[in-house]
Design an enzyme around this catalytic site. Structure first.
Site, PDB file in Angstrom:
ATOM      1  N   ALA A   7      -3.656 -12.138   9.025  1.00 37.59           N
ATOM      2  CA  ALA A   7      -3.552 -13.586   8.784  1.00 37.59           C
ATOM      3  C   ALA A   7      -2.116 -13.959   8.416  1.00 37.59           C
ATOM      4  O   ALA A   7      -1.582 -14.975   8.894  1.00 37.59           O
ATOM      5  CB  ALA A   7      -4.509 -13.996   7.661  1.00 37.59           C
ATOM      6  N   THR A   8      -1.466 -13.137   7.596  1.00 38.99           N
ATOM      7  CA  THR A   8      -0.061 -13.409   7.235  1.00 38.99           C
ATOM      8  C   THR A   8       0.823 -13.286   8.476  1.00 38.99           C
ATOM      9  O   THR A   8       1.738 -14.097   8.683  1.00 38.99           O
ATOM     10  CB  THR A   8       0.427 -12.436   6.139  1.00 38.99           C
ATOM     11  OG1 THR A   8      -0.559 -12.337   5.129  1.00 38.99           O
ATOM     12  CG2 THR A   8       1.733 -12.896   5.535  1.00 38.99           C
TER      13      THR A   8
ATOM     14  N   GLU B 277       7.273   0.143  16.193  1.00 38.62           N
ATOM     15  CA  GLU B 277       8.323   0.684  15.332  1.00 38.62           C
ATOM     16  C   GLU B 277       8.489   2.160  15.677  1.00 38.62           C
ATOM     17  O   GLU B 277       7.850   2.665  16.577  1.00 38.62           O
ATOM     18  CB  GLU B 277       7.918   0.514  13.863  1.00 38.62           C
ATOM     19  CG  GLU B 277       7.765  -0.947  13.452  1.00 38.62           C
ATOM     20  CD  GLU B 277       7.496  -1.132  11.968  1.00 38.62           C
ATOM     21  OE1 GLU B 277       6.745  -0.325  11.394  1.00 38.62           O
ATOM     22  OE2 GLU B 277       8.053  -2.086  11.390  1.00 38.62           O
TER      23      GLU B 277
ATOM     24  N   GLU C 162       3.424  -5.512  12.294  1.00 37.61           N
ATOM     25  CA  GLU C 162       2.502  -4.387  12.113  1.00 37.61           C
ATOM     26  C   GLU C 162       1.397  -4.865  11.195  1.00 37.61           C
ATOM     27  O   GLU C 162       1.640  -5.111  10.010  1.00 37.61           O
ATOM     28  CB  GLU C 162       3.236  -3.187  11.488  1.00 37.61           C
ATOM     29  CG  GLU C 162       4.371  -2.651  12.330  1.00 37.61           C
ATOM     30  CD  GLU C 162       3.913  -2.109  13.677  1.00 37.61           C
ATOM     31  OE1 GLU C 162       2.723  -1.774  13.817  1.00 37.61           O
ATOM     32  OE2 GLU C 162       4.752  -2.051  14.592  1.00 37.61           O
TER      33      GLU C 162
ATOM     34  N   CYS D  13      -3.218   1.527   6.354  1.00 40.18           N
ATOM     35  CA  CYS D  13      -3.642   0.806   7.558  1.00 40.18           C
ATOM     36  C   CYS D  13      -4.224   1.757   8.592  1.00 40.18           C
ATOM     37  O   CYS D  13      -4.965   1.330   9.476  1.00 40.18           O
ATOM     38  CB  CYS D  13      -2.457   0.050   8.146  1.00 40.18           C
ATOM     39  SG  CYS D  13      -1.020   1.104   8.413  1.00 40.18           S
TER      40      CYS D  13
ATOM     41  N   GLY E 288       1.927  -6.117   7.222  1.00 40.88           N
ATOM     42  CA  GLY E 288       1.001  -6.715   6.272  1.00 40.88           C
ATOM     43  C   GLY E 288      -0.275  -7.134   6.978  1.00 40.88           C
ATOM     44  O   GLY E 288      -0.610  -6.618   8.054  1.00 40.88           O
TER      45      GLY E 288
ATOM     46  N   ASN F 290       0.809  -1.229   0.000  1.00 37.47           N
ATOM     47  CA  ASN F 290       0.000   0.000   0.000  1.00 37.47           C
ATOM     48  C   ASN F 290       0.840   1.276   0.000  1.00 37.47           C
ATOM     49  O   ASN F 290       0.485   2.256  -0.646  1.00 37.47           O
ATOM     50  CB  ASN F 290      -0.995  -0.016   1.173  1.00 37.47           C
ATOM     51  CG  ASN F 290      -0.311  -0.040   2.516  1.00 37.47           C
ATOM     52  OD1 ASN F 290       0.765  -0.626   2.669  1.00 37.47           O
ATOM     53  ND2 ASN F 290      -0.906   0.578   3.496  1.00 37.47           N
TER      54      ASN F 290
HETATM   55  P1  NDP Z   1      -0.029  -9.385   3.079  1.00 34.86           P
HETATM   56  O1  NDP Z   1      -0.052  -9.880   4.462  1.00 34.86           O
HETATM   57  O2  NDP Z   1      -0.742 -10.146   2.040  1.00 34.86           O
HETATM   58  O3  NDP Z   1       1.454  -9.214   2.546  1.00 34.86           O
HETATM   59  C1  NDP Z   1       2.432  -8.457   3.221  1.00 34.86           C
HETATM   60  C2  NDP Z   1       3.798  -8.951   2.814  1.00 34.86           C
HETATM   61  O4  NDP Z   1       3.957 -10.286   3.293  1.00 34.86           O
HETATM   62  C3  NDP Z   1       4.001  -9.028   1.303  1.00 34.86           C
HETATM   63  O5  NDP Z   1       5.347  -8.726   0.983  1.00 34.86           O
HETATM   64  C4  NDP Z   1       3.652 -10.473   1.018  1.00 34.86           C
HETATM   65  O6  NDP Z   1       4.196 -10.918  -0.187  1.00 34.86           O
HETATM   66  C5  NDP Z   1       4.288 -11.158   2.215  1.00 34.86           C
HETATM   67  N1  NDP Z   1       3.772 -12.482   2.509  1.00 34.86           N
HETATM   68  C6  NDP Z   1       2.628 -13.077   2.100  1.00 34.86           C
HETATM   69  N2  NDP Z   1       2.545 -14.340   2.585  1.00 34.86           N
HETATM   70  C7  NDP Z   1       3.653 -14.553   3.321  1.00 34.86           C
HETATM   71  C8  NDP Z   1       4.148 -15.653   4.087  1.00 34.86           C
HETATM   72  N3  NDP Z   1       3.470 -16.800   4.209  1.00 34.86           N
HETATM   73  N4  NDP Z   1       5.320 -15.522   4.726  1.00 34.86           N
HETATM   74  C9  NDP Z   1       6.010 -14.364   4.663  1.00 34.86           C
HETATM   75  N5  NDP Z   1       5.612 -13.292   3.933  1.00 34.86           N
HETATM   76  C10 NDP Z   1       4.443 -13.378   3.277  1.00 34.86           C
HETATM   77  O7  NDP Z   1      -0.560  -7.894   3.164  1.00 34.86           O
HETATM   78  P2  NDP Z   1      -0.819  -6.895   1.973  1.00 34.86           P
HETATM   79  O8  NDP Z   1       0.414  -6.737   1.144  1.00 34.86           O
HETATM   80  O9  NDP Z   1      -2.108  -7.301   1.323  1.00 34.86           O
HETATM   81  O10 NDP Z   1      -1.000  -5.526   2.749  1.00 34.86           O
HETATM   82  C11 NDP Z   1      -2.216  -5.103   3.250  1.00 34.86           C
HETATM   83  C12 NDP Z   1      -2.287  -5.388   4.734  1.00 34.86           C
HETATM   84  O11 NDP Z   1      -1.212  -4.760   5.392  1.00 34.86           O
HETATM   85  C13 NDP Z   1      -3.534  -4.817   5.358  1.00 34.86           C
HETATM   86  O12 NDP Z   1      -4.070  -5.758   6.246  1.00 34.86           O
HETATM   87  C14 NDP Z   1      -3.036  -3.614   6.118  1.00 34.86           C
HETATM   88  O13 NDP Z   1      -3.820  -3.251   7.209  1.00 34.86           O
HETATM   89  C15 NDP Z   1      -1.675  -4.067   6.533  1.00 34.86           C
HETATM   90  N6  NDP Z   1      -0.828  -2.930   6.837  1.00 34.86           N
HETATM   91  C16 NDP Z   1      -0.490  -2.683   8.138  1.00 34.86           C
HETATM   92  C17 NDP Z   1       0.282  -1.573   8.464  1.00 34.86           C
HETATM   93  C18 NDP Z   1       0.679  -1.299   9.878  1.00 34.86           C
HETATM   94  O14 NDP Z   1       1.589  -0.503  10.078  1.00 34.86           O
HETATM   95  N7  NDP Z   1       0.079  -1.926  10.858  1.00 34.86           N
HETATM   96  C19 NDP Z   1       0.720  -0.637   7.426  1.00 34.86           C
HETATM   97  C20 NDP Z   1       0.323  -1.015   6.100  1.00 34.86           C
HETATM   98  C21 NDP Z   1      -0.426  -2.126   5.816  1.00 34.86           C
HETATM   99  P3  NDP Z   1       3.363 -10.801  -1.569  1.00 34.86           P
HETATM  100  O15 NDP Z   1       2.626  -9.529  -1.591  1.00 34.86           O
HETATM  101  O16 NDP Z   1       4.426 -10.848  -2.578  1.00 34.86           O
HETATM  102  O17 NDP Z   1       2.457 -11.994  -1.546  1.00 34.86           O
END
Ligand code: NDP
Length: 526
Positions: free
Chosen positions: A275-276, A507, A294, A328, A272, A196
């Site tokens: 669930a991840t 962070e 986060e 987020c 991210g 994002n």
């Molecule tokens: P994801 O959890 O899908 O992905 C985040 C990162 O993790 C990506 O680089 C992704 O790779 C990677 N990833 C996916 N599966 C795995 C795994 N099994 N093991 C290790 N890494 C993995 O999130 P999104 O990219 O869809 O981001 C949106 C989410 O992030 C929202 O829920 C949002 O709220 C959250 N977010 C939280 C923030 C905070 O500061 N709390 C700030 C910004 C976003 P790939 O994309 O290549 O699959």
């Protein structure tokens, strides 16, 4: 309006605003020109290759496999991305381990200087970075120019400078001993970031890790990897020692999982989805790794009748729809004191209807494209669910189809929904798109209960002019961040992170530097 080599000096393609081919972005292979374009001087005609940066060099994945990279505003492939696997992570870890001792020996000043050089090069090329971020993510160029890229530069500078000011504690144990805290970098840090705010959040992780003396194996989201590769090129130009920063492109299940499980990576910093985050914790916790998570949010905005109405209205539109609602920290549940509700509803919906959805390259665009086709459908499915739950869509709720080169783009009209209670799925599940709900409340207690009534706890926003209520409610909010009469007003020294299912750890500022170090207490008997 034709792209031609003679126009290569123009800063952006006049049709789709991509950067000229002579921008130092990446290796390219030609694509056939698109309708309306005649020549091949812009990236819109080229297939970019997004490579790994390992041991100081750029290279494809070892397997030679590629993933498609999409431009969300165009809804088409514009890049191919190294589809890396555990073997590439292995190489990156080896490079990082090799580079570690010299990076630590360089000292704080040396690491500061290196990071400042990288920051200066990103700043020099801010325009190209912003256009690339917009193309890769779908966000308005002006947003990337004003927020994403300046903040990435600030992240690099902030942590480069903060490391010069890090203090260590000493404790005198009466007249028996002196204790002091010795902090050493953890070693190789794993940094995994989302799509994002691509470069913004990528640098938010790698900068403190590098400043603290760690070497890094990082994975940007496979959905938005372009600016991480541009950063790699600036690191090379800045003379960052090979292996200090390694970027492995590819998917989460392959690259992210390999980083998480690697026994030589003792700390994982992840941003991210929840669930991840849970999947990462399940692997990393039994290995006793340090973890900073986060995660998602479902942030409440509490509007009291005594607020500064105009300021609240302006900022609430921004907190709802900035970056297409894909931050987020965006407020997604707006709770309004009942006496103000009718006025708020009318004025808010009017403002939201006036937002311009369109070409991210145009300065007057408020809402660009959402990041992917899958995300477009996810958001629209949430709107359908809201209707099933009895919600009334006051505006938006549908895909926006543009003409010309952006006809295939993934645009959604900003959406306001009312008529749903706090417990329904629409008000419980993260949508992460341009969709908000509005709900009236009667008492402070009811508002606080609704605000805290989800599994998330990232950020809350309060709008009130009552000073004692500001403090009282701020302490009752179960969220890591509380903004009062503002939104996204950031000071990089402050702790940043969520409670409950929004994350573990903080962070920002010294918290981030401390995360990437191990504290050792040294006790010397007097
Ligand atoms: P994801 O959890 O899908 O992905 C985040 C990162 O993790 C990506 O680089 C992704 O790779 C990677 N990833 C996916 N599966 C795995 C795994 N099994 N093991 C290790 N890494 C993995 O999130 P999104 O990219 O869809 O981001 C949106 C989410 O992030 C929202 O829920 C949002 O709220 C959250 N977010 C939280 C923030 C905070 O500061 N709390 C700030 C910004 C976003 P790939 O994309 O290549 O699959």
């Amino acid at each position: 309006m034709n792209c031609s080599n003679r126009l290569a000096r123009v800063s952006a393609c006049p049709l789709c605003s991509c950067v000229p081919r002579n921008e130092r972005v990446t290796r390219q292979a030609l694509l056939p020109p698109r309708a309306g374009h005649r020549a091949t001087s812009y990236l819109c005609f080229t297939m970019q290759e997004i490579l790994n940066y390992i041991g100081g060099t750029l290279a494809p994945a070892r397997s030679g496999a590629w993933l498609d990279g999409f431009a969300p505003a165009e809804g088409r492939v514009f890049a191919r991305i190294a589809d890396s696997g555990p073997e590439d992570v292995e190489l990156a870890v080896a490079a990082a381990e090799k580079a570690g001792p010299a990076w630590v020996a360089l000292g704080r000043q040396g690491r500061h200087d290196a990071l400042m050089r990288v920051a200066a090069l990103v700043e020099r090329d801010l325009d190209g970075f912003a256009r690339a971020e917009s193309r890769d993510n779908g966000k308005p160029v002006h947003l990337a120019m004003e927020v994403d890229i300046p903040r990435a530069i600030a992240n690099l500078r902030f942590f480069a400078t903060a490391i010069l000011h890090q203090e260590s504690a000493a404790h005198i144990t009466d007249d028996q001993a002196v204790n002091y805290t010795d902090r050493q970098p953890v070693g190789v840090a794993g940094c995994i970031s989302p799509w994002n705010l691509p470069l913004y959040l990528f640098t938010w992780k790698i900068a403190p890790a590098l400043a603290a003396g760690c070497t890094v194996v990082a994975k940007p989201s496979e959905i938005t990897p372009l600016t991480s590769m541009m950063l790699a090129e600036r690191c090379m130009e800045a003379g960052l020692p090979p292996g200090v920063l390694n970027i492995v492109q590819g998917t989460g299940p392959k690259v992210g999982a390999a980083i998480t499980a690697h026994p030589s990576i003792p700390a994982i910093s992840f941003t991210g989805g929840t669930a991840t985050g849970a999947r990462i914790a399940a692997v990393a916790a039994p290995m006793f790794k340090k973890l900073s998570l986060e995660l998602g949010g479902k942030n409440p905005v509490l509007v009291f009748a005594d607020c500064d109405f105009e300021e609240m209205l302006k900022e609430t539109v921004r907190s709802s729809f900035s970056n297409q609602g894909q931050i987020c920290l965006c407020g997604s549940r707006i709770l309004v004191e009942r006496s103000l509700y009718p006025r708020f509803k009318e004025a808010f919906v009017q403002r939201v209807k006036a937002l311009r959805v369109g070409d991210p390259a145009v300065a007057s665009t408020d809402i660009g494209a959402v990041v992917s086709e899958a995300h477009l459908h996810k958001v629209l499915n949430h709107v359908a669910l809201a209707k099933e739950e009895g919600g009334a869509v006051l505006c938006g709720g549908h895909r926006v189809e543009l003409d010309g080169p952006l006809a295939g783009g993934w645009f959604i009209a900003p959406t306001v929904i009312e008529g749903l209670g706090p417990g329904c799925r629409t008000n419980q599940e993260e949508i992460f798109g341009p969709v908000v709900t509005i709900q009236p409340f009667d008492t402070e207690e009811e508002a606080v209960q609704a605000a805290n009534g989800t599994r998330y706890g990232l950020a809350s926003v309060l709008w009130t002019s009552n000073g004692s209520r500001m403090h009282r409610l701020a302490r009752l909010m179960k969220s890591g961040i509380v903004w009062v009469n503002c939104w996204m007003l950031r000071d990089l020294r402050t702790p940043f992170g969520g409670m409950k299912h929004s994350g573990v750890g903080r962070e920002g500022g010294m918290e981030a530097l401390n995360f990437f170090t191990e504290a050792r207490n040294v006790c010397i008997k007097l």
